[in-house]
Scaffold this motif. Structure first.
Motif, short mmCIF file in Angstrom:
data_model
loop_
_atom_site.label_atom_id
_atom_site.label_comp_id
_atom_site.label_asym_id
_atom_site.label_seq_id
_atom_site.Cartn_x
_atom_site.Cartn_y
_atom_site.Cartn_z
N ILE A 90 0.83 -1.22 0.00
CA ILE A 90 0.00 0.00 0.00
C ILE A 90 0.87 1.27 0.00
O ILE A 90 0.62 2.18 -0.80
N PRO A 91 1.92 1.35 0.86
CA PRO A 91 2.80 2.53 0.75
C PRO A 91 3.50 2.63 -0.60
O PRO A 91 3.75 3.75 -1.08
N ASP B 85 1.04 4.26 -2.87
CA ASP B 85 0.93 5.68 -2.53
C ASP B 85 2.12 6.47 -3.07
O ASP B 85 1.96 7.57 -3.63
N ALA B 86 3.33 5.89 -2.93
CA ALA B 86 4.53 6.57 -3.40
C ALA B 86 4.53 6.69 -4.92
O ALA B 86 4.95 7.71 -5.47
N GLU C 239 1.90 6.80 -6.88
CA GLU C 239 0.84 7.72 -7.31
C GLU C 239 1.27 9.17 -7.21
O GLU C 239 0.76 10.03 -7.94
N LEU C 240 2.23 9.47 -6.33
CA LEU C 240 2.73 10.83 -6.21
C LEU C 240 3.58 11.23 -7.42
O LEU C 240 3.76 12.42 -7.68
N ASP D 225 10.27 6.02 5.32
CA ASP D 225 9.46 6.94 6.15
C ASP D 225 9.95 6.99 7.59
O ASP D 225 9.15 7.20 8.50
#
Length: 260
Positions: free
Chosen positions: A60-61, A64-65, A67-68, A143
């Motif tokens: 999931i991270p 997210d990364a 998609e940025l 992170d």
């Protein structure tokens, strides 16, 4: 006192997680060996922790990364899918090319008559543990504490029953209590190497972040499917193993949400 860099956090976090392999193997020093059903329950727990960590702390991270960086909705999904497959393929390749021995199914990989049996065991567990250290390092590199701490705790929790399983299996092969514990402890020490590599790559090359996260997830998913689950189902304790997997999965999910 200056805060530790993500690279050092990755190293020390994976070192702590790997050290719990030795902690889990301590009962063999005192002759307190749990039943096979209990060991399968605990290994199922380890599989559940790794499964949850793969998705909630890595995949999931990674999405997210990605998609940025990409506006096209298909690109993040494609990157993560490819990286997962690369991670699974990398561990499969190591499994194929490095001579090693499993406790139940015997030798795999190239012929290695010149290698002592104990080193074949160590290589097998190294193949298993390296992706775990890599995942912890990638989490810290991506992170900091919030990204790596849930992974370090989760991987550490599942290392304990793995350490016990290794030590018990070595006892069954005729090794002394002290030597069985020592070898089990040693197998966990590959994790800080993986942690250092994972944190270093992600820290110095942010564009590789989604690739690194998903690669580590794929490597762990291969280990779950190829090693841990078949081992827990081999002796007829599928129900206990599945219960352990369920408990491990929800505990890791809770830790990820709470600490992440």
């Amino acid at each position: 006192m200056e805060p530790l860099s993500p690279i050092m956090l990755g190293f020390f976090g994976s070192l702590a997680a790997g050290s719990l392999t030795a902690v889990g193997a301590i009962p063999v020093l005192f002759g307190r060996i749990p039943s096979r059903a209990t060991r399968d329950l605990s290994l199922g727990f380890a599989a559940g922790v790794m499964l949850a960590a793969s998705f909630f702390s890595l995949i999931i991270p990674a999405l997210d990364a990605a998609e940025l960086r990409y506006e096209n909705a298909a690109a993040p999904a494609a990157i993560v899918c490819l990286a997962i497959l690369f991670g699974m393929g990398a561990v499969a390749l190591m499994n194929e090319k490095l001579p090693h021995e499993h406790f139940s199914t015997g030798r795999e990989g190239p012929e290695a008559a010149s290698l002592r049996r104990v080193w074949l065991f160590i290589i097998a567990i190294t193949i298993h543990n390296f992706p775990e250290g890599l995942a912890v390092g990638v989490g810290f590199g991506a992170d900091g504490l919030s990204g790596g701490m849930p992974l370090a705790i989760g991987i550490g929790l599942q290392n304990a029953p793995e350490g016990l399983a290794v030590a018990v299996s070595l006892l069954g092969e005729g090794y002394s209590k002290g030597r069985a514990w020592g070898i089990a402890a040693l197998t966990g020490m590959v994790e800080p190497i993986g942690g250092l590599i994972g944190a270093g790559i992600i820290t110095f090359s942010q564009p590789l972040l989604p690739w690194g996260l998903a690669f580590a997830a794929g490597a762990m998913l291969y280990v779950i499917s190829h090693e841990i689950i078949p081992e827990t189902h081999r002796s007829g304790h599928q129900n206990k193993a599945t219960l352990g997997l369920s408990i491990g999965l929800v505990i890791m999910l809770f830790l990820d949400v709470w600490l992440g």
